[in-house]
Scaffold this active site. Structure first.
Site, mmCIF file in Angstrom:
data_model
loop_
_atom_site.group_PDB
_atom_site.id
_atom_site.type_symbol
_atom_site.label_atom_id
_atom_site.label_comp_id
_atom_site.label_asym_id
_atom_site.label_seq_id
_atom_site.Cartn_x
_atom_site.Cartn_y
_atom_site.Cartn_z
ATOM 1 C CB SER A 158 -3.716 -0.837 -3.347
ATOM 2 O OG SER A 158 -3.407 -0.650 -2.001
ATOM 3 C CE LYS A 189 -3.884 1.795 2.745
ATOM 4 N NZ LYS A 189 -4.638 1.494 3.988
#
Lengths: 391, 391, 391, 391
Positions: free
Chosen positions: D257, D187
């Protein structure tokens, strides 16, 4: 007779014809679905409109307004079929002669409809027998350019081509003074993957390989071309570097759409001229943002129509044409909007619904042509409005 | 002292307190995201607002406004967390005491924001030292009912419960005359699959097993309850049979939302009262359809605010509350709309964007609370508008 | 010769013709856009397919699949125009003779395409000279009914009409044994506001005034009609009361679509018959839910095609037809899905994308006809799959 | 004792602890809504899981997966609140210590759920008393980096930071051999308007001012960082110029992500190690395109799970992690898809629904973590799959 003399003579004949004989009308017709041309067929059947007098069509269909909006193509196919049957020519010939500009998306209170722009020659007898117009009346001109090379799209050659077409359409309308022009609708080609590949094969490169970006450049070039032709900005300032960058450069009379379905530029100019007769006139204003209600009221006032706050004699309105844009700075008058970050609803659908709601509220009527993608077509975050009405 | 005497005494004390001591304020705060309560926290930190004086919250979050819109729950969770920290009580206690009504969907120019309704006791000294209000000022009242049995939802018992809660909220606001009430926000439970099953297990049946239909009945019952309490219609006419059928029966001051997240009714009444002090007042009008621009202007005029056509002193506006509906007959003023048949965009999103665009255009500000689902809340195909402003 | 004798003779001639002369083929053609019939025109131009041999068309267009999906109408308009030009008949005559069934929505990996079902008479010489088929081959039959009265839609008369049309289409295909039928595509009218009003004017009432509900009833009646004709259920069990209620009653070979664009029933039956020649055969299986991968594999196995797990000789596949449905109980194999509560994406789009992804994964090819709205067309929450392949 | 000696000692103690004491478990829990953590709370309440043993959380929430998907933030807020209450620390401390990675969008048959990755120290007694694992078992490691400067995002410094964090997480998991790593979830922050402005104020420029473009660069840098750490590509080849250009460069184990909600990199590595005990193991495969059913079957086969075609003992599956992408060339295996041109449904929603449907069909279970945005994470137009299962 030399070619130059011939052109001169033809031009004078055209001017003469115009001075006595042109009359514009606008038919605003509703659609039950994107291929519903029953209204137009009925006008033909009753003799109220001759198929030969259809100069252009501008419409609002109930698609999503995006790349995969096929309601525009469906309407165009049906229109070409109808005119082909009535005029005895092929569908493709129709589309090379009559501009047909559709904007998809009837968000909110917007109602699917189309404007048929009629251009009629009056008989010389009728023309001579009637007094000249006390004021200028709606004038319509159209023009087409040659097909555009993909590498020209969104660049200076594109600006020049559009500017030339606008001037040709002005001549077609018999309008000399750029101040008499109130609305210029342009339909212009965009770069597709196939066209970019064809350019590359010739050793040429396109303005952008990103389809949406290239389309924005095409609209910018279109707006710059109109601004050049109407002398709204200095031609030198309308550079490639200024496109999509210098938001202070804009035309307040240009409405540009770019699409895969055309390979040449199509131009419709709408203005007022003392050479034309009829009951209609057109006015316009830039809209400074999506809340510019005063611009709507002022445009109506230019036509002598009071809106206090709503138009009382709505029947006088024959067409309303709006261009708008979700403010790319993410706020309207200091308050955050959420259009640009919405994964569910396209930002153009949002803005059409909002501005459409505002303008329809003033008109008391949802038949508003509202189109997005307003780069250099009015102030940044704003757009423009034009109204055609009986005077 | 009997119970009746005690109630009477309490009521008189409350009246006396009210007559000298209540003051309403409305804080309109922006959100950067659905859990952004920085504005409210800053008011608490600066002392401008005491956490104990928060009477209710009404807000517009940037979700889709449908069943799967979790921005409402997210805001509520964050609000309850903040108030829980500031008041030293649990999140659930907060939510049982302070109505928090969210409407999802900031289509078009709408801007995410929330109104914090503040209710303050003035010191007796200040109250006695100041002259009485020359005119009525904004008054706020809230009420909660007991949890509703699923089988009662959308039926007469529901109407009665809401009517009673509106009356309780009126007492809470110290308002006797129903004509002084200008906006009633109701949040009411709906039938879920689980609740329907629980009812069935007891041998009872719910008004509809179709979730959307049952929700519409719940809103109808809510609107009927408000209409009964405000004597906008004869109580006998507000029958089960009339729900969702007799569109002529409506409250022009009710704004009802129904949701799975509550099991009891929450009511907020907003009105004007000479017992309250402060700078604010509220006005309202029904909107006859989605193009009812005159209703917007008239509501402002009631507050002494000119809009010609746009509000000049926008800073006076503290809150705008609108209820609207896509006309279920498929047309607005005779022109077909496409909202109800759109598979891509929910009809409520369409109508909020359009009416929001219209009202925001008048206000010059996108911070408008616009909510759909307006059954029996204003004329069929229309709705209502209420404005809170400085006077 | 009496009428009865004439019918008998005609029937015998037809049987004889069939026994020696019919051959089916399926052309799977891609589309670049919903009106792209270049593939079909090329087949006509090359002589590979005679326009007179087009028996039916089944296609998947790139719309949203909902009420406002105009890609279906656009394709149909373009197809009728092409066939009209090639056959020298009007567009309306084409559409009264050749069933054209479109399903909108190419979610995920699905690829826009259409199947042209060809039915060719072989010359008697060729037929006599060739040995009879060792196995049954693909057979195609079509039938139309008279226009339906609106009040009949979704009721027993509708079931009977469909059942009769299926039997007529079976005769048209020369198939006697219901076990030889593997797929029945029905296109059936729905109740519109106008049709309901027309019925009311006659004193008749429609099954439901809710458009979506009435459409579901129409699909249910269609499925019941197929089930009756194919003797998949007892005719008496297929009652009005059982429609949309008794999910255990279903046809595992019916694919029903209901739409405003037709006023009569159109039926296409696909089966296998020893009377037909050619290289193709069809097989089918019910799908018990949206995860029923084994049903896909089993259908292929019936055609002698191994999928371990993916089909190796994908070129043998000529058409894949799937019907599916978002499980209305809100879960698939015990795990909650979110399709039915999604305000942004229609539930049918969700399920087509998911089941399409699964079936395309097995086939290694996105050209799958996947249609939603599977009431009584396969098990509750499931549907069916049919595959046409070379054998 | 010098710092270096101290580090060495600590490292050896950690290794020793690992060699006897770590055990991984994965709890797959369903959600009724994005803030529903009842499943996790119940595990805590029953003692089945200690709050201190929560190493990381990976989940799939029912939002739209785009910029305006607030279900991720809502879940994270609720998770931080729950852990804060159970661990007696602040919400922000929780989020700085426990990676929480959410992917929005449960299209089609996908079911909202989250995986709680548990890392438990076994007692020395238990560890010494039990025989060493016959095979490698699931190992979990996490790492955080310092906050990233906006101008570093999507560039070589970003690649290096990610590569370092992956190595740190491998050490945390006690894994030396890159071949034992099967899934790396990253992330990573993205460039926002505010961050770009802050960089500009320092005289620095960001990789792109287009938010979506910058986000794609951030994911590319993340994937390159994983590829570097896992030695899947030559570090020199992983240049800025290759990002988003050279699609042959990819990690088949990276799932990246990028979001506005973090300012530092968070890394979770999942692998197999003989130092860990427990019943679980992980396997992975690249997926060459959206139809790569064989890759799904092969991954299961690596874990000794037969799928013929569907998994029989579905209870053995504890987590399925998939990364996918709509093929940017506009076709899958030669057949045009319509995902990239769809104005109504975001392309990532399309592809998640399709690939989710395929993988769920094999598993017989909709609880699949499927995430889009797979630049350099698997082959172009494809992605990857990882499965955690009991062995």
């Amino acid at each position: 007779m030399t070619w130059a003399m011939e052109r001169l003579l033809l031009s004078r004949v055209q001017r003469f014809t115009m001075s006595i004989a042109m009359q514009a009308n606008v038919h605003r017709l509703s659609m039950q679905h994107p291929a519903d041309l029953a209204g137009l067929a009925a006008l033909f059947d009753s003799g109220a409109l001759a198929p030969t007098d259809v100069a252009a069509v501008i419409g609002k269909t109930e698609g999503n307004g995006g790349v995969n909006d096929f309601t525009r193509g469906y309407f165009t196919f049906a229109l070409a079929t109808l005119l082909s049957e009535r005029l005895g020519t092929s569908r493709s010939e129709i589309l090379e002669r009559i501009p047909c500009v559709l904007s998809g998306g009837t968000e909110g209170v917007l109602s699917p409809h189309y404007l048929v722009l009629e251009r009629r020659h009056r008989s010389v007898r009728a023309a001579l027998g009637s007094p000249p117009s006390a004021s200028k009346r709606l004038a319509i001109g159209v023009a087409f350019t040659e097909p555009m090379a993909p590498e020209a799209i969104g660049r200076q050659a594109h600006v020049d081509a559009i500017a030339g077409a606008v001037q040709a359409a002005m001549r077609d309308a018999g309008i000399d003074d750029v101040n008499d022009i109130h609305f210029v609708q342009v339909k212009t080609p965009c770069v597709t993957v196939a066209r970019a590949a064809a350019a590359a094969a010739r050793g040429a490169s396109v303005v952008s390989t990103d389809a949406n970006r290239a389309m924005a450049y095409a609209r910018a070039a279109g707006a710059f071309g109109v601004a050049a032709a109407l002398r709204e900005a200095d031609r030198h300032a309308l550079s490639d570097a200024a496109m999509l960058t210098d938001v202070a450069l804009y035309s307040s009379r240009a409405s540009i759409s770019s699409g895969v379905e055309v390979d040449r530029n199509e131009v419709i100019v709408l203005g007022n001229s003392a050479r034309w007769t009829g009951d209609l006139a057109i006015a316009h204003r830039p809209m400074r943002d999506a809340l510019d209600l005063p611009a709507v009221i002022a445009t109506l006032a230019d036509l002598g129509i009071a809106a206090a706050p709503q138009v009382a004699d709505a029947h006088r309105i024959r067409g309303v044409l709006v261009k708008c844009e979700p403010d790319r700075r993410g706020a309207v008058r200091g308050h955050r909007h959420t259009m640009l970050d919405d994964t569910d609803i396209n930002a153009q659908r949002h803005i059409r619904g909002a501005v459409g709601g505002l303008v329809a509220g003033v008109m008391g009527d949802g038949r508003i042509f509202v189109s997005g993608g307003a780069e250099h077509q009015g102030p940044d975050g704003g757009g423009l409005i034009a109204v055609i009405a009986e005077i």
